[in-house]
Design a protein around this motif. Sequence first.
Motif, mmCIF file in Angstrom:
data_model
loop_
_atom_site.group_PDB
_atom_site.id
_atom_site.type_symbol
_atom_site.label_atom_id
_atom_site.label_comp_id
_atom_site.label_asym_id
_atom_site.label_seq_id
_atom_site.Cartn_x
_atom_site.Cartn_y
_atom_site.Cartn_z
ATOM 1 N N PRO A 75 22.112 -3.395 -3.785
ATOM 2 C CA PRO A 75 22.832 -3.394 -2.506
ATOM 3 C C PRO A 75 23.220 -1.985 -2.073
ATOM 4 O O PRO A 75 23.735 -1.199 -2.874
ATOM 5 N N GLY A 76 22.946 -1.676 -0.807
ATOM 6 C CA GLY A 76 23.342 -0.386 -0.256
ATOM 7 C C GLY A 76 22.404 0.765 -0.557
ATOM 8 O O GLY A 76 22.645 1.891 -0.105
ATOM 9 N N LEU A 77 21.342 0.502 -1.282
ATOM 10 C CA LEU A 77 20.396 1.562 -1.621
ATOM 11 C C LEU A 77 19.686 2.069 -0.359
ATOM 12 O O LEU A 77 19.314 1.284 0.518
ATOM 13 N N PHE A 78 19.502 3.392 -0.275
ATOM 14 C CA PHE A 78 18.748 3.991 0.828
ATOM 15 C C PHE A 78 17.339 4.330 0.367
ATOM 16 O O PHE A 78 17.156 4.863 -0.738
ATOM 17 N N VAL A 79 16.366 4.048 1.218
ATOM 18 C CA VAL A 79 14.996 4.491 0.971
ATOM 19 C C VAL A 79 14.444 5.088 2.265
ATOM 20 O O VAL A 79 14.910 4.774 3.360
ATOM 21 N N TRP A 80 13.446 5.960 2.117
ATOM 22 C CA TRP A 80 12.846 6.634 3.265
ATOM 23 C C TRP A 80 11.323 6.544 3.183
ATOM 24 O O TRP A 80 10.742 6.464 2.090
ATOM 25 N N GLY B 24 0.811 -1.206 0.000
ATOM 26 C CA GLY B 24 0.000 0.000 0.000
ATOM 27 C C GLY B 24 0.844 1.256 0.000
ATOM 28 O O GLY B 24 0.522 2.243 -0.692
ATOM 29 N N MET B 25 1.939 1.240 0.741
ATOM 30 C CA MET B 25 2.835 2.398 0.776
ATOM 31 C C MET B 25 3.530 2.597 -0.564
ATOM 32 O O MET B 25 3.697 3.729 -1.034
ATOM 33 N N LEU B 26 3.931 1.503 -1.189
ATOM 34 C CA LEU B 26 4.550 1.600 -2.505
ATOM 35 C C LEU B 26 3.560 2.134 -3.531
ATOM 36 O O LEU B 26 3.881 3.019 -4.336
ATOM 37 N N ASP B 27 2.351 1.622 -3.502
ATOM 38 C CA ASP B 27 1.327 2.072 -4.453
ATOM 39 C C ASP B 27 1.008 3.551 -4.279
ATOM 40 O O ASP B 27 0.699 4.252 -5.253
ATOM 41 N N ALA B 28 1.080 4.013 -3.030
ATOM 42 C CA ALA B 28 0.753 5.426 -2.746
ATOM 43 C C ALA B 28 1.943 6.355 -2.943
ATOM 44 O O ALA B 28 1.816 7.567 -2.755
ATOM 45 N N GLY B 29 3.104 5.798 -3.304
ATOM 46 C CA GLY B 29 4.288 6.629 -3.512
ATOM 47 C C GLY B 29 4.897 7.149 -2.237
ATOM 48 O O GLY B 29 5.612 8.165 -2.244
ATOM 49 N N ARG B 30 4.671 6.450 -1.120
ATOM 50 C CA ARG B 30 5.138 6.929 0.180
ATOM 51 C C ARG B 30 6.558 6.492 0.512
ATOM 52 O O ARG B 30 7.149 6.977 1.476
ATOM 53 N N ILE B 31 7.105 5.570 -0.261
ATOM 54 C CA ILE B 31 8.494 5.132 -0.068
ATOM 55 C C ILE B 31 9.327 5.752 -1.179
ATOM 56 O O ILE B 31 9.035 5.551 -2.369
ATOM 57 N N GLY C 265 13.280 7.288 -2.804
ATOM 58 C CA GLY C 265 14.725 7.155 -2.828
ATOM 59 C C GLY C 265 15.402 8.461 -2.457
ATOM 60 O O GLY C 265 14.749 9.439 -2.080
ATOM 61 N N ALA C 266 16.720 8.505 -2.600
ATOM 62 C CA ALA C 266 17.490 9.684 -2.208
ATOM 63 C C ALA C 266 17.121 10.915 -3.012
ATOM 64 O O ALA C 266 17.311 12.045 -2.549
ATOM 65 N N ASP C 267 16.572 10.717 -4.209
ATOM 66 C CA ASP C 267 16.173 11.856 -5.044
ATOM 67 C C ASP C 267 14.755 12.335 -4.740
ATOM 68 O O ASP C 267 14.259 13.269 -5.377
ATOM 69 N N GLY C 268 14.098 11.677 -3.780
ATOM 70 C CA GLY C 268 12.753 12.080 -3.408
ATOM 71 C C GLY C 268 11.660 11.490 -4.270
ATOM 72 O O GLY C 268 10.475 11.721 -4.013
ATOM 73 N N ARG C 269 12.044 10.719 -5.272
ATOM 74 C CA ARG C 269 11.040 10.128 -6.158
ATOM 75 C C ARG C 269 10.536 8.807 -5.586
ATOM 76 O O ARG C 269 11.305 8.051 -4.985
ATOM 77 N N PRO C 270 9.247 8.513 -5.781
ATOM 78 C CA PRO C 270 8.700 7.258 -5.269
ATOM 79 C C PRO C 270 9.413 6.045 -5.850
ATOM 80 O O PRO C 270 9.806 6.031 -7.021
ATOM 81 N N VAL C 271 9.595 5.041 -5.014
ATOM 82 C CA VAL C 271 10.192 3.775 -5.437
ATOM 83 C C VAL C 271 9.079 2.865 -5.936
ATOM 84 O O VAL C 271 8.091 2.639 -5.225
ATOM 85 N N ALA C 272 9.229 2.362 -7.148
ATOM 86 C CA ALA C 272 8.209 1.466 -7.715
ATOM 87 C C ALA C 272 8.345 0.078 -7.103
ATOM 88 O O ALA C 272 9.425 -0.338 -6.673
ATOM 89 N N ALA C 273 7.238 -0.652 -7.064
ATOM 90 C CA ALA C 273 7.231 -1.985 -6.464
ATOM 91 C C ALA C 273 8.187 -2.932 -7.179
ATOM 92 O O ALA C 273 8.719 -3.865 -6.563
ATOM 93 N N ASP C 274 8.425 -2.720 -8.464
ATOM 94 C CA ASP C 274 9.286 -3.626 -9.224
ATOM 95 C C ASP C 274 10.714 -3.105 -9.373
ATOM 96 O O ASP C 274 11.494 -3.622 -10.176
ATOM 97 N N THR C 275 11.089 -2.094 -8.577
ATOM 98 C CA THR C 275 12.463 -1.588 -8.629
ATOM 99 C C THR C 275 13.430 -2.704 -8.238
ATOM 100 O O THR C 275 13.269 -3.324 -7.182
#
Length: 333
Positions: A75-80, A52-59, A61-71
């Motif tokens: 290794p070492g990637l940060f998400v918020w 649900g959070m992924l679908d809503a764009g709530r997660i 990356g470092a650039d502030g863009r939503p992480v897609a469910a199929d990303t």
Amino acid sequence: MRRKTRIPPSPLPQRHGVDPVRVRLPAKGPWGTVRDHLVERLSGAGAGVVDGMLDAGRIVGADGRPVAADTPFEPGLFVWFHRDLPDEVPVPFPLEVVHRDEHIVVADKPHFLATTPRGGHVAETALARLRRELDCPALSAAHRLDRLTAGLVLFTVRPEERGAYQTLFRDRRVRKEYEAVAPFDAGLVRPRTVRSRIVKERGVLIAREVPGEPNAVSRVELVEHRDRPGGQGSPGGLARYRLAPATGQTHQLRVHMTALGVPILGDPLYPEVTAPVPAGDFRRPLQLLARSLEFTDPVTGEEHRFRSGRTLAAWASYDRWAAGSYDGPSDGQ
């Protein structure tokens, strides 16, 4: 030499004085996508919550863009993301600021207010409150005070200086004095220094003393005592104690006072674990107060001595406290 990973700044602002959650993906693993890892890592929340959070764009990356469910897993990637805040009953007592400058904030915390976000206490914490009230989003806690304990807490204003103030506590260069109300025992030798080994296991409510090299040292002094008919504790009346911990083990003062046979009034864990009180029951606070902090400022070199203005409720009016009539620090200030 292994190079330290640079942590990118958060692309999300604070919400209600609370930082977003930062997750760093591990160096290796069996996951094909970021979504797969988060579902496993946040298993307590349930797969549906992560989706649900992924679908809503709530997660993001470092650039502030939503992480897609199929990303793909990287290794070492940060998400918020921002956690869903729990329903919290507001602690209806003031959080007093006793000192503020460009480096530190010293607050006089009321009973029942957690110092920093943890578990079911997130926005209703001293740190989140101060960030909102002082408009100081970079504020951080230099140490912690138990939620049930009132008194002085030191916060830092600048992130780059936090380590210097934390080191004061780690190296025991802060002189701390507490005050407690507990039964009076005429046979207890005072003043005295208590030394023992205390362990606190994860997931266990209470700390306990065990054989071994002492890791907890507390000085206990009697300030004054008076007769009190009946009620909780010994028939010898009540006493006000000055407590000076030389170390900082979890629940150290509460454990040591219990071991001496004079447990602090209002303690729900020592000497016996009592049934949890309902949320919003603020009637009989633990009678423990962080009275003073003294230290040499590691940044400015200034000598600081701060003192709480609170008076413990059971000392101000034992009958009212015992009857559950406590209605805030104004009772004793």
